[in-house]
Design a protein around this motif. Structure first.
Motif, mmCIF file in Angstrom:
data_model
loop_
_atom_site.group_PDB
_atom_site.id
_atom_site.type_symbol
_atom_site.label_atom_id
_atom_site.label_comp_id
_atom_site.label_asym_id
_atom_site.label_seq_id
_atom_site.Cartn_x
_atom_site.Cartn_y
_atom_site.Cartn_z
ATOM 1 N N GLN A 1 -154.359 26.976 11.179
ATOM 2 C CA GLN A 1 -155.249 26.589 12.271
ATOM 3 C C GLN A 1 -155.526 25.090 12.277
ATOM 4 O O GLN A 1 -155.546 24.461 13.326
ATOM 5 C CB GLN A 1 -156.569 27.368 12.139
ATOM 6 N N LYS A 2 -155.733 24.501 11.118
ATOM 7 C CA LYS A 2 -156.106 23.090 11.081
ATOM 8 C C LYS A 2 -154.941 22.152 11.322
ATOM 9 O O LYS A 2 -155.140 20.957 11.517
ATOM 10 C CB LYS A 2 -156.771 22.771 9.741
ATOM 11 N N GLY B 1 -164.713 30.698 3.464
ATOM 12 C CA GLY B 1 -164.823 32.084 3.037
ATOM 13 C C GLY B 1 -166.139 32.402 2.361
ATOM 14 O O GLY B 1 -166.540 33.559 2.288
ATOM 15 N N ILE C 1 -164.014 24.033 13.066
ATOM 16 C CA ILE C 1 -164.545 25.324 12.656
ATOM 17 C C ILE C 1 -165.975 25.113 12.199
ATOM 18 O O ILE C 1 -166.232 24.858 11.029
ATOM 19 C CB ILE C 1 -163.668 25.954 11.541
ATOM 20 N N LYS C 2 -166.914 25.179 13.152
ATOM 21 C CA LYS C 2 -168.315 24.912 12.845
ATOM 22 C C LYS C 2 -168.898 26.053 12.026
ATOM 23 O O LYS C 2 -168.752 27.219 12.354
ATOM 24 C CB LYS C 2 -169.106 24.752 14.130
ATOM 25 N N PHE D 1 -168.043 27.160 9.199
ATOM 26 C CA PHE D 1 -167.131 27.860 8.287
ATOM 27 C C PHE D 1 -167.157 27.158 6.934
ATOM 28 O O PHE D 1 -167.039 25.939 6.859
ATOM 29 C CB PHE D 1 -165.711 27.877 8.851
ATOM 30 N N GLU D 2 -167.341 27.937 5.868
ATOM 31 C CA GLU D 2 -167.472 27.358 4.532
ATOM 32 C C GLU D 2 -166.382 27.884 3.606
ATOM 33 O O GLU D 2 -166.653 28.202 2.451
ATOM 34 C CB GLU D 2 -168.858 27.664 3.976
ATOM 35 N N PRO E 1 -171.574 31.741 5.169
ATOM 36 C CA PRO E 1 -172.138 30.526 5.767
ATOM 37 C C PRO E 1 -173.663 30.490 5.657
ATOM 38 O O PRO E 1 -174.316 31.532 5.591
ATOM 39 C CB PRO E 1 -171.719 30.607 7.239
#
Length: 157
Positions: A39-40, A53, A47-48, A50-51, A56
């Motif tokens: 994705q990146k 896995g 990805i706001k 998102f930590e 969050p």
């Protein structure tokens, strides 16, 4: 003598920007510094929250609070503001002061669930109020000035 066309930056003070994705021989070709796949590696990804896995922060914190769908939202009006409207000729002192009268006078901007009169300020006019609610100090000040307050029931308002 210094001339404008002879002025330049010191050597080595500026660098040209790296042009990525311009062939494998450029050193920044193929994946253009983005790594491989996923994705990146694509454009326009943010990805706001998102930590990686890990749960969050916004899901780790407990929910708090309660919103009552049946709560009433009164327009609060002080006695001083009503006295100003009477003195300016916007409110008729002989007619009862109602939600509609206050809307027409421009004292309040939207109807809401009714009007609550608060006791801040002085009132000298003898007025009859027909409102949803009023504070004890407001009722005392209105009756002292010779007026009266009639509280509307929830069904009428």
């Amino acid at each position: 003598m210094v001339k404008l066309n002879g002025i330049s930056d010191n050597p080595g003070s500026t660098k040209n920007r790296m042009r990525v994705g311009r062939g494998i021989g450029s050193g920044k070709g193929k994946t253009a510094g983005r790594g491989v796949k996923g994705q990146k590696a694509r454009t326009g990804v943010a990805i706001k929250g998102f930590e990686g896995g890990q749960m969050p922060l916004h899901r780790r914190l407990p929910k708090r609070g309660f919103w009552n769908p049946f709560s009433t939202d009164y327009n609060e009006v002080n006695l001083g503001r009503i006295q100003q409207a009477v003195e300016a000729g916007k409110l008729d002192a002989s007619a009862p002061v109602t939600l509609e009268a206050l809307l027409a006078a421009g004292v309040i901007s939207k109807a809401g669930d009714g009007v609550k009169i608060l006791g801040n300020g002085e009132i000298t006019a003898k007025l009859t109020f027909e409102v949803a609610a009023a504070s004890k100090s407001a009722i005392a000040a209105i009756e002292k000035a010779g007026g009266s307050v009639r509280l509307l029931a929830a069904a009428e308002a």
